[in-house]
Design a protein around this motif. Structure first.
Motif, PDB file in Angstrom:
ATOM      1  N   THR A  11       0.555  -1.496  -0.220  1.00 54.59           N
ATOM      2  CA  THR A  11       0.227   0.429   0.230  1.00 54.59           C
ATOM      3  C   THR A  11       0.983   1.414  -0.313  1.00 54.59           C
ATOM      4  O   THR A  11       1.662   0.966   0.380  1.00 54.59           O
ATOM      5  N   VAL A  12       0.400   2.383  -0.966  1.00 58.16           N
ATOM      6  CA  VAL A  12       1.153   3.708  -1.266  1.00 58.16           C
ATOM      7  C   VAL A  12       0.303   4.143  -0.076  1.00 58.16           C
ATOM      8  O   VAL A  12      -0.728   5.169  -0.866  1.00 58.16           O
ATOM      9  N   ASP A  13      -0.038   4.767   0.904  1.00 63.18           N
ATOM     10  CA  ASP A  13      -0.298   6.283   0.908  1.00 63.18           C
ATOM     11  C   ASP A  13       0.058   7.966   0.891  1.00 63.18           C
ATOM     12  O   ASP A  13       1.251   7.657   2.273  1.00 63.18           O
ATOM     13  N   PRO A  14       0.002   8.125   0.010  1.00 58.31           N
ATOM     14  CA  PRO A  14       0.950   9.772  -0.332  1.00 58.31           C
ATOM     15  C   PRO A  14       0.318  11.029   1.005  1.00 58.31           C
ATOM     16  O   PRO A  14       1.006  11.984   0.862  1.00 58.31           O
ATOM     17  N   THR A  15      -0.586   9.890   0.851  1.00 59.13           N
ATOM     18  CA  THR A  15      -1.233  11.676   2.224  1.00 59.13           C
ATOM     19  C   THR A  15      -0.030  11.436   3.332  1.00 59.13           C
ATOM     20  O   THR A  15       0.123  12.505   3.862  1.00 59.13           O
ATOM     21  N   ASN A  16      -0.228  10.595   3.592  1.00 53.63           N
ATOM     22  CA  ASN A  16      -0.036  10.376   5.091  1.00 53.63           C
ATOM     23  C   ASN A  16       1.907   9.861   5.509  1.00 53.63           C
ATOM     24  O   ASN A  16       2.388   9.560   6.063  1.00 53.63           O
ATOM     25  N   ARG A  17       2.426   9.554   3.958  1.00 56.37           N
ATOM     26  CA  ARG A  17       3.742   9.441   3.146  1.00 56.37           C
ATOM     27  C   ARG A  17       4.033   8.111   3.892  1.00 56.37           C
ATOM     28  O   ARG A  17       4.884   8.292   4.935  1.00 56.37           O
ATOM     29  N   ILE A  18       2.944   6.850   3.533  1.00 53.15           N
ATOM     30  CA  ILE A  18       3.594   5.590   3.916  1.00 53.15           C
ATOM     31  C   ILE A  18       3.689   4.963   2.972  1.00 53.15           C
ATOM     32  O   ILE A  18       2.469   5.212   2.308  1.00 53.15           O
ATOM     33  N   MET A  19       4.360   3.898   2.819  1.00 58.43           N
ATOM     34  CA  MET A  19       4.307   2.330   2.356  1.00 58.43           C
ATOM     35  C   MET A  19       4.716   1.851   2.872  1.00 58.43           C
ATOM     36  O   MET A  19       5.750   1.935   3.317  1.00 58.43           O
ATOM     37  N   THR A  20       3.790   0.586   2.577  1.00 58.67           N
ATOM     38  CA  THR A  20       3.943  -0.503   3.595  1.00 58.67           C
ATOM     39  C   THR A  20       4.142  -2.191   2.513  1.00 58.67           C
ATOM     40  O   THR A  20       3.325  -1.308   1.532  1.00 58.67           O
ATOM     41  N   LEU A  21       5.134  -2.363   2.543  1.00 58.94           N
ATOM     42  CA  LEU A  21       5.254  -3.962   1.653  1.00 58.94           C
ATOM     43  C   LEU A  21       5.035  -5.351   2.936  1.00 58.94           C
ATOM     44  O   LEU A  21       5.486  -5.358   3.501  1.00 58.94           O
ATOM     45  N   PHE A  22       4.312  -6.264   2.346  1.00 62.83           N
ATOM     46  CA  PHE A  22       4.162  -7.388   3.057  1.00 62.83           C
ATOM     47  C   PHE A  22       4.799  -8.286   2.187  1.00 62.83           C
ATOM     48  O   PHE A  22       4.152  -8.658   0.778  1.00 62.83           O
ATOM     49  N   THR A  23       5.502  -9.444   1.932  1.00 62.31           N
ATOM     50  CA  THR A  23       5.710 -10.522   1.709  1.00 62.31           C
ATOM     51  C   THR A  23       6.135 -11.690   2.264  1.00 62.31           C
ATOM     52  O   THR A  23       6.217 -11.744   3.269  1.00 62.31           O
ATOM     53  N   GLN A  24       5.239 -12.480   1.063  1.00 66.06           N
ATOM     54  CA  GLN A  24       5.290 -14.064   2.144  1.00 66.06           C
ATOM     55  C   GLN A  24       5.781 -15.013   0.671  1.00 66.06           C
ATOM     56  O   GLN A  24       5.124 -14.564  -0.237  1.00 66.06           O
TER      57      GLN A  24
END
Length: 197
Positions: free
Chosen positions: A81-94
């Motif tokens: 997910t990339v949330d440009p408003t809150n400046r958060i990028m999260t990657l979850f890999t399995q």
């Protein structure tokens, strides 16, 4: 089960680091990643959601191949997910390959540094679980150590990509400035090209 965590600060703004994350592969620091396929991508409420399939070459030592078998190309799924408003990028890999014997769940989060918005904070966590094979604790330690080594390579790769991005921006700026100069300069006419009266 073994858990590995790490934090790292990039001396670049979040927007640059997030953009570099999408262009991280291929890179010379970690040539094992051979393909990334986008399976799904959409925007919901201003947040980009992506699912990708990662293909990489894993080279296991001989003792591990005897336990796990040998796979030339290994696969993993990544949800981000990339949330440009809150400046958060999260990657979850399995991992998908060997998932009947082990699970490797890795989470990366890129956020604007809380004290310096010109920097980016990377937090990483990996949970490694090996089950139903001999030496499972030893294999978990081996995999956790490999993740740690690859994380360092990944940070170097991010800096490499950021350097490429900065060079691209510089080249575009230089080209745009030259073209603007040509467009705004008065035309010059050489005397030899004027018609004679």
């Amino acid at each position: 089960m073994k858990i590995w965590t790490s934090e790292h600060i990039f001396c670049h703004p979040w927007e640059t680091v997030a953009q570099a994350s999408w262009r991280k592969y291929p890179n010379p620091m970690n040539p094992n990643v051979v393909a990334i396929d986008v399976l799904e991508r959409d925007v919901k409420n201003g947040i980009l959601h992506s699912r990708r399939l990662l293909s990489s070459k894993w080279v296991f030592p001989g003792w591990a191949r005897k336990i796990l078998g040998s796979e030339r190309i290994c696969y993993a799924k990544e949800n981000s997910t990339v949330d440009p408003t809150n400046r958060i990028m999260t990657l979850f890999t399995q991992n998908l390959t060997f998932c009947h014997l082990m699970s490797i769940d890795e989470r990366l989060s890129y956020t604007a540094h809380p004290e310096d918005p010109s920097k980016t904070l990377l937090t990483q966590e990996a949970v490694v679980t090996v089950r139903g094979v001999p030496l499972s604790s030893y294999l978990e330690g081996f995999l956790t150590n490999t993740i740690s080594l690859n994380a360092n390579k990944g940070r170097q790769a991010m800096e490499w990509v950021i350097g490429k991005l900065n060079a691209e921006v510089h080249d575009l700026t230089t080209t745009a400035a030259k073209n603007l100069h040509v467009l705004t300069s008065p035309p010059t006419v050489q005397a030899s090209s004027l018609p004679e009266c």
